[in-house]
Design an enzyme around this catalytic site. Structure first.
Site, PDB file in Angstrom:
ATOM      1  N   PRO A   1      -6.138  10.422  -3.153  1.00  0.00           N
ATOM      2  CA  PRO A   1      -6.710   8.911  -3.899  1.00  0.00           C
ATOM      3  C   PRO A   1      -7.215   8.798  -5.121  1.00  0.00           C
ATOM      4  O   PRO A   1      -7.497   7.909  -5.493  1.00  0.00           O
ATOM      5  CB  PRO A   1      -7.488   8.782  -2.546  1.00  0.00           C
TER       6      PRO A   1
ATOM      7  N   TYR B   1      -3.202   3.702 -14.555  1.00  0.00           N
ATOM      8  CA  TYR B   1      -4.324   3.064 -13.686  1.00  0.00           C
ATOM      9  C   TYR B   1      -3.874   1.746 -13.024  1.00  0.00           C
ATOM     10  O   TYR B   1      -4.059   1.278 -12.059  1.00  0.00           O
ATOM     11  CB  TYR B   1      -5.649   3.357 -14.192  1.00  0.00           C
TER      12      TYR B   1
ATOM     13  N   LYS C   1      -3.471   5.042  -5.809  1.00  0.00           N
ATOM     14  CA  LYS C   1      -2.364   4.738  -5.916  1.00  0.00           C
ATOM     15  C   LYS C   1      -1.628   4.513  -4.389  1.00  0.00           C
ATOM     16  O   LYS C   1      -0.576   3.888  -4.318  1.00  0.00           O
ATOM     17  CB  LYS C   1      -1.493   5.683  -6.466  1.00  0.00           C
TER      18      LYS C   1
ATOM     19  N   HIS D   1     -11.392  -6.138 -11.889  1.00  0.00           N
ATOM     20  CA  HIS D   1     -12.297  -5.249 -12.949  1.00  0.00           C
ATOM     21  C   HIS D   1     -11.469  -5.118 -14.304  1.00  0.00           C
ATOM     22  O   HIS D   1     -10.262  -4.750 -14.015  1.00  0.00           O
ATOM     23  CB  HIS D   1     -12.650  -3.929 -12.148  1.00  0.00           C
TER      24      HIS D   1
ATOM     25  N   TYR E   1     -15.815   7.508 -12.059  1.00  0.00           N
ATOM     26  CA  TYR E   1     -15.216   8.946 -11.620  1.00  0.00           C
ATOM     27  C   TYR E   1     -16.074  10.015 -11.929  1.00  0.00           C
ATOM     28  O   TYR E   1     -16.252   9.868 -13.292  1.00  0.00           O
ATOM     29  CB  TYR E   1     -13.771   8.781 -11.935  1.00  0.00           C
TER      30      TYR E   1
HETATM   31  P1  FAS Z   1      -0.162   3.085   7.354  1.00  0.00           P
HETATM   32  O1  FAS Z   1      -0.516   4.797   7.617  1.00  0.00           O
HETATM   33  O2  FAS Z   1      -1.550   2.412   6.777  1.00  0.00           O
HETATM   34  O3  FAS Z   1       0.444   2.433   8.613  1.00  0.00           O
HETATM   35  C1  FAS Z   1       1.476   3.118   9.517  1.00  0.00           C
HETATM   36  C2  FAS Z   1       1.308   2.214  10.674  1.00  0.00           C
HETATM   37  O4  FAS Z   1       2.137   2.781  11.689  1.00  0.00           O
HETATM   38  C3  FAS Z   1      -0.262   2.464  11.619  1.00  0.00           C
HETATM   39  O5  FAS Z   1      -0.631   1.368  11.807  1.00  0.00           O
HETATM   40  C4  FAS Z   1       0.183   3.535  12.601  1.00  0.00           C
HETATM   41  O6  FAS Z   1      -0.322   3.199  13.739  1.00  0.00           O
HETATM   42  C5  FAS Z   1       1.635   3.109  12.953  1.00  0.00           C
HETATM   43  N1  FAS Z   1       2.519   4.117  13.562  1.00  0.00           N
HETATM   44  C6  FAS Z   1       2.554   5.613  13.299  1.00  0.00           C
HETATM   45  N2  FAS Z   1       3.229   6.046  14.035  1.00  0.00           N
HETATM   46  C7  FAS Z   1       4.006   5.127  14.836  1.00  0.00           C
HETATM   47  C8  FAS Z   1       5.073   5.132  15.889  1.00  0.00           C
HETATM   48  N3  FAS Z   1       5.688   6.207  16.320  1.00  0.00           N
HETATM   49  N4  FAS Z   1       5.368   3.834  16.483  1.00  0.00           N
HETATM   50  C9  FAS Z   1       4.832   2.761  16.166  1.00  0.00           C
HETATM   51  N5  FAS Z   1       4.081   2.682  14.954  1.00  0.00           N
HETATM   52  C10 FAS Z   1       3.461   3.731  14.450  1.00  0.00           C
HETATM   53  N6  FAS Z   1      -5.272   4.939  -0.770  1.00  0.00           N
HETATM   54  C11 FAS Z   1      -5.776   4.609  -1.656  1.00  0.00           C
HETATM   55  O7  FAS Z   1      -5.269   3.994  -2.440  1.00  0.00           O
HETATM   56  N7  FAS Z   1      -7.116   4.880  -1.864  1.00  0.00           N
HETATM   57  C12 FAS Z   1      -7.829   5.492  -0.696  1.00  0.00           C
HETATM   58  O8  FAS Z   1      -9.131   5.553  -0.901  1.00  0.00           O
HETATM   59  C13 FAS Z   1      -7.138   5.862   0.286  1.00  0.00           C
HETATM   60  N8  FAS Z   1      -8.023   6.500   1.131  1.00  0.00           N
HETATM   61  C14 FAS Z   1      -7.428   6.815   2.626  1.00  0.00           C
HETATM   62  C15 FAS Z   1      -7.889   7.336   3.663  1.00  0.00           C
HETATM   63  C16 FAS Z   1      -7.411   7.908   4.755  1.00  0.00           C
HETATM   64  C17 FAS Z   1      -8.196   8.410   5.903  1.00  0.00           C
HETATM   65  C18 FAS Z   1      -5.854   7.864   4.786  1.00  0.00           C
HETATM   66  C19 FAS Z   1      -5.232   8.294   5.942  1.00  0.00           C
HETATM   67  C20 FAS Z   1      -5.178   7.175   3.788  1.00  0.00           C
HETATM   68  C21 FAS Z   1      -5.905   6.724   2.574  1.00  0.00           C
HETATM   69  N9  FAS Z   1      -5.203   5.808   1.730  1.00  0.00           N
HETATM   70  C22 FAS Z   1      -5.771   5.606   0.273  1.00  0.00           C
HETATM   71  C23 FAS Z   1      -3.877   5.826   1.440  1.00  0.00           C
HETATM   72  C24 FAS Z   1      -3.623   4.556   2.459  1.00  0.00           C
HETATM   73  O9  FAS Z   1      -4.384   3.528   1.823  1.00  0.00           O
HETATM   74  C25 FAS Z   1      -2.235   4.137   2.305  1.00  0.00           C
HETATM   75  O10 FAS Z   1      -1.491   4.403   1.375  1.00  0.00           O
HETATM   76  C26 FAS Z   1      -1.670   2.971   3.233  1.00  0.00           C
HETATM   77  O11 FAS Z   1      -2.271   2.900   4.415  1.00  0.00           O
HETATM   78  C27 FAS Z   1      -0.185   3.081   3.318  1.00  0.00           C
HETATM   79  O12 FAS Z   1       0.162   2.010   4.125  1.00  0.00           O
HETATM   80  P2  FAS Z   1       1.378   2.083   5.286  1.00  0.00           P
HETATM   81  O13 FAS Z   1       2.479   2.724   4.844  1.00  0.00           O
HETATM   82  O14 FAS Z   1       1.556   0.795   6.000  1.00  0.00           O
HETATM   83  O15 FAS Z   1       0.783   3.230   6.208  1.00  0.00           O
HETATM   84  C1  PHB Z   2     -11.922   3.102  -3.048  1.00  0.00           C
HETATM   85  O1  PHB Z   2     -12.780   2.260  -3.078  1.00  0.00           O
HETATM   86  O2  PHB Z   2     -11.935   3.337  -1.727  1.00  0.00           O
HETATM   87  C2  PHB Z   2     -11.201   3.787  -3.856  1.00  0.00           C
HETATM   88  C3  PHB Z   2     -11.268   3.569  -5.228  1.00  0.00           C
HETATM   89  C4  PHB Z   2     -10.657   4.252  -6.109  1.00  0.00           C
HETATM   90  C5  PHB Z   2     -10.099   5.315  -5.968  1.00  0.00           C
HETATM   91  C6  PHB Z   2      -9.793   5.850  -4.650  1.00  0.00           C
HETATM   92  C7  PHB Z   2     -10.570   5.089  -3.495  1.00  0.00           C
HETATM   93  O3  PHB Z   2      -9.362   6.049  -6.870  1.00  0.00           O
END
Ligand code: FAS
Ligand code: PHB
Length: 404
Positions: free
Chosen positions: A295, A387, A299, A75, A203
């Site tokens: 979010p 961004y 980032k 994009h 947005y």
């Molecule tokens: P993660 O949380 O993805 O992974 C951590 C892993 O560690 C998990 O698999 C967990 O099960 C495991 N774990 C935890 N405790 C443990 C233990 N004691 N022993 C062993 N394993 C364990 N980011 C965006 O940029 N845009 C978004 O729209 C967005 N939406 C999100 C929505 C939700 C509901 C959440 C929670 C996050 C969102 N994020 C978003 C942020 C998300 O994308 C994170 O930045 C990303 O998953 C980070 O990756 P990890 O650091 O690997 O952490």
């Molecule tokens: C998404 O597609 O999940 C998304 C995209 C942009 C954002 C947050 C989430 O800033």
């Protein structure tokens, strides 16, 4: 008790842990991933959707870019809808050609898990009672798997276990400082197999609250609504969701909006959170284990990737060049980029969301700030360069990989 040994113990099989594992594997560095959830659960999680160019480059470096190149959607711009008017931010024109790529975190995770399986690398899923020990001296990890207790001795522990993980929680309180801001609203997210309302992300800043029109492909859309802290996902039928989204859109978008049944619906809290430092002896925190962003700036996943760029480079340098320079600089380098992303994510959230407690004056000032940004090349440039993603401060990454 079964004794195991490896160079790097990676706690967590999310994007951070999997990407670190893949980069260490490519450099020939032995490691093991320990994950508390099942592989199926990890692969099914629906989260982020936007990859910065530096994240795409890193995934390419890791050799997991085949599907990304085939299905990712580059994009060049995004739109901001405010007061019924859409303003296109030409990201590429403002950043000398940089883009973002629409490619779901779910797919990134699946690609990394597939690569790991193809390489026959060692992962323990559904591990129970994971604990980390002596990470200041001779680190080891204990856990249960299939009714067998394990003790894994290692040189380093990578805490990639997310916000609720065990690694950050294991650091003595007097060794760690955290910074946190919790926002007074949440995001209700819906995934639906309908074509996106627009070719690019929209947005939306509206008097009724923020909305985001995103996508996963040309046939799968991802939408978000700002909702009150007290709302529960069960209170939001598909009909209510689509109706509220329409009220926040402009006429043109309302006409082109295609509705459908949700295939996923969830509410997520918004917080800014940073841990300092990110290294504790032989324990390194990376990704959500160390920091959380709202979010709005897209980032979260990308910050996890940049931490892993720094950490994998540092570990490769340690094992293949016998240098601790990268390791010693890890925390400072990560935090410099983390705080810039935290600021941008806070700023986008502040600018585009409705804060019930803000005064009329504050609301007018915020509107004037957004109008300045949208009317000013300097303002548009600052939004665009943040961004698309700020550069890594890293030796040319493939120099490190070529050490292997
Ligand atoms: P993660 O949380 O993805 O992974 C951590 C892993 O560690 C998990 O698999 C967990 O099960 C495991 N774990 C935890 N405790 C443990 C233990 N004691 N022993 C062993 N394993 C364990 N980011 C965006 O940029 N845009 C978004 O729209 C967005 N939406 C999100 C929505 C939700 C509901 C959440 C929670 C996050 C969102 N994020 C978003 C942020 C998300 O994308 C994170 O930045 C990303 O998953 C980070 O990756 P990890 O650091 O690997 O952490
Ligand atoms: C998404 O597609 O999940 C998304 C995209 C942009 C954002 C947050 C989430 O800033």
């Amino acid at each position: 008790m079964e004794n195991l040994k490896t160079k790097v113990a990676i706690i967590g099989s999310g994007p951070a842990g999997l990407l670190l594992g893949q980069l260490l594997y490519k450099a020939g560095i032995d490691h093991i991933i320990i994950e508390q959830r099942s592989a199926e659960y990890v692969a099914a999680r629906i989260r982020a959707g936007i990859l910065e160019q530096v994240s795409v480059d890193l995934l390419t470096q890791a050799g997991v870019d085949q599907n990304l190149n085939k299905f990712g959607l580059p994009h060049d711009g995004i739109e901001i809808l405010s007061n019924g008017l859409k303003h296109r931010i030409d990201l590429s024109a403002l950043t000398q050609g940089k883009q973002v790529t629409v490619y779901g975190q779910t797919e990134v995770t699946k690609d990394l898990m597939q690569a790991r399986e193809n390489a026959g690398l060692c992962s323990y899923y559904e591990a129970e009672g994971v604990q980390i020990h002596d990470f200041d001296s001779n680190p080891y990890v204990t856990f249960n798997h299939n009714h067998q207790q394990y003790r894994l001795a290692c040189d380093f522990i990578a805490g990639c276990d997310g916000y609720h993980g065990v690694c950050r929680a294991s650091v003595p309180q007097d060794k760690i400082k955290t910074f946190e801001k919790v926002y007074p609203f949440r995001w209700l997210g819906v995934l639906a197999d309908v074509p996106p309302v627009s070719d690019e992300l929209i947005y939306v800043q509206s008097e009724r609250g923020f909305a985001l029109c995103s996508m996963r492909s040309k046939t799968r859309s991802r939408y978000y609504l700002q909702v009150p802290l007290t709302d529960h996902v069960d209170e939001w039928s598909d009909e209510r969701f689509w109706g509220e989204l329409e009220k926040r859109l402009d006429d043109e978008s309302r006409k082109s909006l295609i509705k459908g049944s949700s295939i996923e619906k969830s509410i997520a809290p918004l917080r800014s959170f940073v841990t300092e430092p990110m290294r504790f002896g032989k324990l390194f925190l990376a990704g959500d284990a160390a920091h959380i962003v709202p979010p709005t700036g897209a980032k979260g996943l990308n910050l996890a990737a940049s931490d892993i760029a720094y950490l994998s480079s540092a570990l490769i340098e340690f094992y293949l060049k016998d240098s601790t320079e990268g390791i010693d600089q890890y925390s400072e380098k990560c935090l410099k980029r983390v705080w810039k992303a935290e600021r941008f994510s806070w700023w986008m959230t502040h600018l585009l969301h409705r804060f019930e407690t803000e005064s009329d004056f504050d609301h007018k000032i915020k509107q004037a700030e957004l109008n300045y940004i949208l009317d000013s090349k300097a303002g548009l440039t600052t939004l665009a360069e943040n961004y698309v993603g700020l550069p890594y401060e890293l030796k040319k990454f493939d120099d490190m990989q070529n050490l292997s």
